[in-house]
Design a protein around this motif. Sequence first.
Motif, mmCIF file in Angstrom:
data_model
loop_
_atom_site.group_PDB
_atom_site.id
_atom_site.type_symbol
_atom_site.label_atom_id
_atom_site.label_comp_id
_atom_site.label_asym_id
_atom_site.label_seq_id
_atom_site.Cartn_x
_atom_site.Cartn_y
_atom_site.Cartn_z
ATOM 1 N N PHE A 1 -14.626 -23.471 -6.447
ATOM 2 C CA PHE A 1 -13.792 -23.837 -5.306
ATOM 3 C C PHE A 1 -14.585 -24.323 -4.095
ATOM 4 C CE2 PHE A 1 -11.064 -20.764 -7.661
ATOM 5 C CZ PHE A 1 -10.169 -21.722 -8.124
ATOM 6 N N ILE A 2 -15.879 -24.480 -4.242
ATOM 7 C CA ILE A 2 -16.675 -25.005 -3.130
ATOM 8 C C ILE A 2 -16.188 -26.393 -2.681
ATOM 9 C CG2 ILE A 2 -18.967 -25.997 -2.609
ATOM 10 C CD1 ILE A 2 -20.179 -23.427 -3.723
ATOM 11 N N PRO A 3 -15.903 -27.332 -3.589
ATOM 12 C CA PRO A 3 -15.408 -28.639 -3.128
ATOM 13 C C PRO A 3 -14.125 -28.534 -2.305
ATOM 14 C CG PRO A 3 -16.120 -28.789 -5.403
ATOM 15 C CD PRO A 3 -16.125 -27.332 -5.054
ATOM 16 N N ASP A 4 -13.218 -27.624 -2.683
ATOM 17 C CA ASP A 4 -11.980 -27.442 -1.913
ATOM 18 C C ASP A 4 -12.283 -26.923 -0.516
ATOM 19 O OD1 ASP A 4 -9.821 -27.942 -3.998
ATOM 20 O OD2 ASP A 4 -11.015 -26.422 -5.001
ATOM 21 N N LEU A 5 -13.204 -25.957 -0.440
ATOM 22 C CA LEU A 5 -13.566 -25.383 0.857
ATOM 23 C C LEU A 5 -14.239 -26.425 1.752
ATOM 24 C CD1 LEU A 5 -14.933 -21.953 -0.444
ATOM 25 C CD2 LEU A 5 -12.757 -22.362 0.720
ATOM 26 N N ILE A 6 -15.061 -27.279 1.156
ATOM 27 C CA ILE A 6 -15.716 -28.340 1.932
ATOM 28 C C ILE A 6 -14.672 -29.325 2.456
ATOM 29 C CG2 ILE A 6 -17.314 -30.299 1.829
ATOM 30 C CD1 ILE A 6 -18.955 -28.716 -0.223
ATOM 31 N N ARG A 7 -13.724 -29.686 1.616
ATOM 32 C CA ARG A 7 -12.672 -30.623 2.038
ATOM 33 C C ARG A 7 -11.842 -30.042 3.182
ATOM 34 N NH1 ARG A 7 -13.503 -32.370 -2.949
ATOM 35 N NH2 ARG A 7 -13.421 -34.620 -3.277
ATOM 36 N N GLU A 8 -11.522 -28.763 3.082
ATOM 37 C CA GLU A 8 -10.768 -28.122 4.157
ATOM 38 C C GLU A 8 -11.559 -28.141 5.460
ATOM 39 O OE1 GLU A 8 -9.557 -24.205 2.878
ATOM 40 O OE2 GLU A 8 -8.581 -25.014 1.078
ATOM 41 N N SER A 9 -12.864 -27.941 5.362
ATOM 42 C CA SER A 9 -13.724 -27.997 6.550
ATOM 43 C C SER A 9 -13.672 -29.382 7.175
ATOM 44 C CB SER A 9 -15.171 -27.650 6.186
ATOM 45 O OG SER A 9 -15.262 -26.348 5.665
ATOM 46 N N ALA A 10 -13.680 -30.408 6.333
ATOM 47 C CA ALA A 10 -13.638 -31.793 6.823
ATOM 48 C C ALA A 10 -12.302 -32.088 7.485
ATOM 49 C CB ALA A 10 -13.889 -32.765 5.668
ATOM 50 N N GLU A 11 -11.203 -31.743 6.809
ATOM 51 C CA GLU A 11 -9.867 -32.081 7.312
ATOM 52 C C GLU A 11 -9.536 -31.347 8.603
ATOM 53 O OE1 GLU A 11 -7.461 -31.093 3.974
ATOM 54 O OE2 GLU A 11 -8.232 -32.749 2.746
ATOM 55 N N LYS A 12 -9.970 -30.095 8.713
ATOM 56 C CA LYS A 12 -9.675 -29.292 9.901
ATOM 57 C C LYS A 12 -10.735 -29.451 10.991
ATOM 58 C CE LYS A 12 -7.146 -25.773 7.276
ATOM 59 N NZ LYS A 12 -7.114 -24.346 6.853
ATOM 60 N N GLN A 13 -11.712 -30.314 10.741
ATOM 61 C CA GLN A 13 -12.802 -30.547 11.690
ATOM 62 C C GLN A 13 -13.475 -29.223 12.070
ATOM 63 O OE1 GLN A 13 -10.806 -32.765 14.794
ATOM 64 N NE2 GLN A 13 -11.034 -34.700 13.702
ATOM 65 N N GLN A 14 -13.875 -28.493 11.033
ATOM 66 C CA GLN A 14 -14.512 -27.189 11.203
ATOM 67 C C GLN A 14 -15.844 -27.138 10.445
ATOM 68 O OE1 GLN A 14 -11.313 -24.642 9.768
ATOM 69 N NE2 GLN A 14 -10.700 -24.175 11.860
ATOM 70 N N PRO A 15 -16.833 -27.915 10.899
ATOM 71 C CA PRO A 15 -18.117 -27.929 10.187
ATOM 72 C C PRO A 15 -18.802 -26.569 10.134
ATOM 73 C CG PRO A 15 -18.282 -29.073 12.298
ATOM 74 C CD PRO A 15 -16.832 -28.841 12.043
ATOM 75 N N HIS A 16 -18.433 -25.670 11.082
ATOM 76 C CA HIS A 16 -19.056 -24.342 11.078
ATOM 77 C C HIS A 16 -18.716 -23.549 9.820
ATOM 78 C CE1 HIS A 16 -15.016 -23.340 12.500
ATOM 79 N NE2 HIS A 16 -15.265 -22.083 12.188
ATOM 80 N N LYS A 17 -17.623 -23.923 9.138
ATOM 81 C CA LYS A 17 -17.245 -23.198 7.927
ATOM 82 C C LYS A 17 -18.302 -23.347 6.820
ATOM 83 C CE LYS A 17 -13.262 -21.351 9.020
ATOM 84 N NZ LYS A 17 -11.970 -21.781 8.492
ATOM 85 N N LEU A 18 -19.127 -24.387 6.908
ATOM 86 C CA LEU A 18 -20.160 -24.574 5.889
ATOM 87 C C LEU A 18 -21.143 -23.409 5.855
ATOM 88 C CD1 LEU A 18 -21.047 -28.379 6.186
ATOM 89 C CD2 LEU A 18 -19.676 -27.252 4.431
ATOM 90 N N THR A 19 -21.452 -22.833 7.021
ATOM 91 C CA THR A 19 -22.378 -21.696 7.026
ATOM 92 C C THR A 19 -21.732 -20.497 6.338
ATOM 93 O OG1 THR A 19 -21.642 -20.996 9.237
ATOM 94 C CG2 THR A 19 -23.573 -22.431 9.120
ATOM 95 N N GLN A 20 -20.427 -20.323 6.496
ATOM 96 C CA GLN A 20 -19.731 -19.210 5.848
ATOM 97 C C GLN A 20 -19.735 -19.385 4.332
ATOM 98 O OE1 GLN A 20 -15.814 -18.892 7.597
ATOM 99 N NE2 GLN A 20 -16.623 -19.018 9.681
ATOM 100 N N ILE A 21 -19.425 -20.614 3.885
ATOM 101 C CA ILE A 21 -19.406 -20.904 2.444
ATOM 102 C C ILE A 21 -20.789 -20.666 1.844
ATOM 103 C CG2 ILE A 21 -18.996 -22.692 0.705
ATOM 104 C CD1 ILE A 21 -17.219 -24.099 2.887
ATOM 105 N N THR A 22 -21.819 -21.143 2.543
ATOM 106 C CA THR A 22 -23.190 -21.029 2.054
ATOM 107 C C THR A 22 -23.644 -19.576 2.011
ATOM 108 O OG1 THR A 22 -23.651 -23.166 3.088
ATOM 109 C CG2 THR A 22 -25.536 -21.886 2.374
ATOM 110 N N TYR A 23 -23.334 -18.848 3.079
ATOM 111 C CA TYR A 23 -23.760 -17.446 3.157
ATOM 112 C C TYR A 23 -23.096 -16.617 2.057
ATOM 113 C CZ TYR A 23 -25.309 -13.076 5.262
ATOM 114 O OH TYR A 23 -25.910 -11.866 5.480
ATOM 115 N N GLU A 24 -21.814 -16.853 1.807
ATOM 116 C CA GLU A 24 -21.101 -16.094 0.772
ATOM 117 C C GLU A 24 -21.658 -16.395 -0.613
ATOM 118 O OE1 GLU A 24 -17.022 -17.079 1.403
ATOM 119 O OE2 GLU A 24 -16.922 -16.017 3.322
ATOM 120 N N LEU A 25 -21.977 -17.664 -0.877
ATOM 121 C CA LEU A 25 -22.569 -18.018 -2.166
ATOM 122 C C LEU A 25 -23.942 -17.361 -2.316
ATOM 123 C CD1 LEU A 25 -22.602 -19.575 -4.820
ATOM 124 C CD2 LEU A 25 -23.468 -21.577 -3.570
ATOM 125 N N ALA A 26 -24.756 -17.419 -1.247
ATOM 126 C CA ALA A 26 -26.081 -16.793 -1.285
ATOM 127 C C ALA A 26 -25.957 -15.284 -1.504
ATOM 128 C CB ALA A 26 -26.830 -17.083 0.013
#
Length: 553
Positions: free
Chosen positions: A478-503
Amino acid sequence: MKEEIKNKILEELKKHIPQVEQVKDKLKVDIPKEDKFGDLSINIAFLLSKHLKKKPVDIASEIKKIVEKLPFFSKVEVAGAGFINLFLSTEYYAGVLNRILKEKDRYGASKEKNRGRINVEFVSANPTGPLHLGHGRGAVVGNVQSNLYEYTGYTVEREFYINDAGNQIKKLGESVYARFRQIDQPDYPFPEDGYHGEYIKEIAEHLYKYEKEKILSFVDEKQAVDFCAEFAKELLLERIKNDLKEFGVEFDIWFIEKKLYTTGKVDEAVQFLKEKGMIYEKEGAVWVRTTLYGDDKDRVIIKSDGSYTYFAGDIAYHYDKFKRGYDFIVNVWGADHHGYFPRLKAAVMAFGVPENWINVIFIQLVKLFRNGQEVKMSKRSGSFVTLKELIEEVGKDAVIYFFLTKDSDTHLNFDIDLALKKSSENPVYYVQYAHARICSVFREAKEKFGFDPEKDFEADINLLKEDQERVLMKHLAFIPDLIRESAEKQQPHKLTQITYELASDFHYYYNNFKFLVKDDENLMRARLFLLKAVREALRTLFKLMGITPVERM
């Protein structure tokens, strides 16, 4: 991924329940918060209840029999009053892992390249001094949001607006000229609202050494000030460009504010609004009817003395963008511009664009902390930490990651001591360490077992039966979905959350399971295959943020 599954479900259901066509746009595919409720959940039984005149739970039971035949799912359950919980199959997860290894650091990126053309304008610092931390945060947010748009299939043009036509440049010239004169005349007055800081003195000293005779030859002191202003502006702009380039931020367009006036673009924009009936005169001034588009009052664009207001220049700048034909534009502004946006949007809508054509992402202040104490900064007195200095101290990756840890419209505290720590307390170290650990496992596999995971290989994903392996695969899916949501909602900060959770998921897996299984090569291959997919997903996220995928730490 969710969209792909949603479309397959709808396609299959339409064969058996024609009424699905009437509710398809309202179908939601959600990720349940608890694993016991499946990997996905759909609400379609509730949507169909009115059309089929049946209870949602009965409809859900019918849908279960249809959907469970799809190869995506290992199990389908009806829960509560009619929710349908979907458990993804090993076959589906195998497809996810293979897709990641095929697409590499573009995992999940849109294959469509013509979704539209976007202009993202950010940083746009006055060329009157070095970039400070607020500029740096804006640079990161603007650049990463641009990367997200490109990931989702848009063509993006990054733009820097050079403010060189206002009073700030005049003040810069007066400041440099005063410091220049003070070299010989220490008592020469410095402008009360001038720019302080060592960089002004350095520029003045350079001019004294190389341009002294020329400056002193001007009969009119205003000419000398203008010369100092132009020299300082160009020098500082060049430094800004270099600092941004070293930060990994480059622009397609450097738009010069002065050209709005010298090429008649402001006149053209005003004439355009006049022809649309948006202009009127009152009290000797010229006004634009922004109240027609939601502003609380009309605004002056030409003062009674005949000079343009700053607002007129902004309208002209956005009219120029409108004529360039963008599908929509995004401005990244400091939070102090919150109140300015409604009036600009009102004026821009007079061009005939949709309401969502102009978007603004706001950037709040950054406070710097060292040894638990705030580092006091004042641009007015010239005592502030520059972006360049911060990057030199803690590194580009830490600065980018820390600037992205919070929504840009909230204040950010930057802890220098934390950014320098080589431990899991430091979030950027933590996520980079996940990547480095996988690289280390691969090196060990090659050295001790003669198996090179860097080369293409096949693996039996059915052997990945541990709960944590399923957690990782679900996260990857579901990473691609989360990235798309970050793009559409103009929330680039969500990338750190996605990355941290995966790590975090990976580190738990690393600490509790063996990958180099001596007596079971098939299991070893399967686990290394999963690790390779995790590494590529991390690289996708790192690339979007502009962070280095470190291989040794």
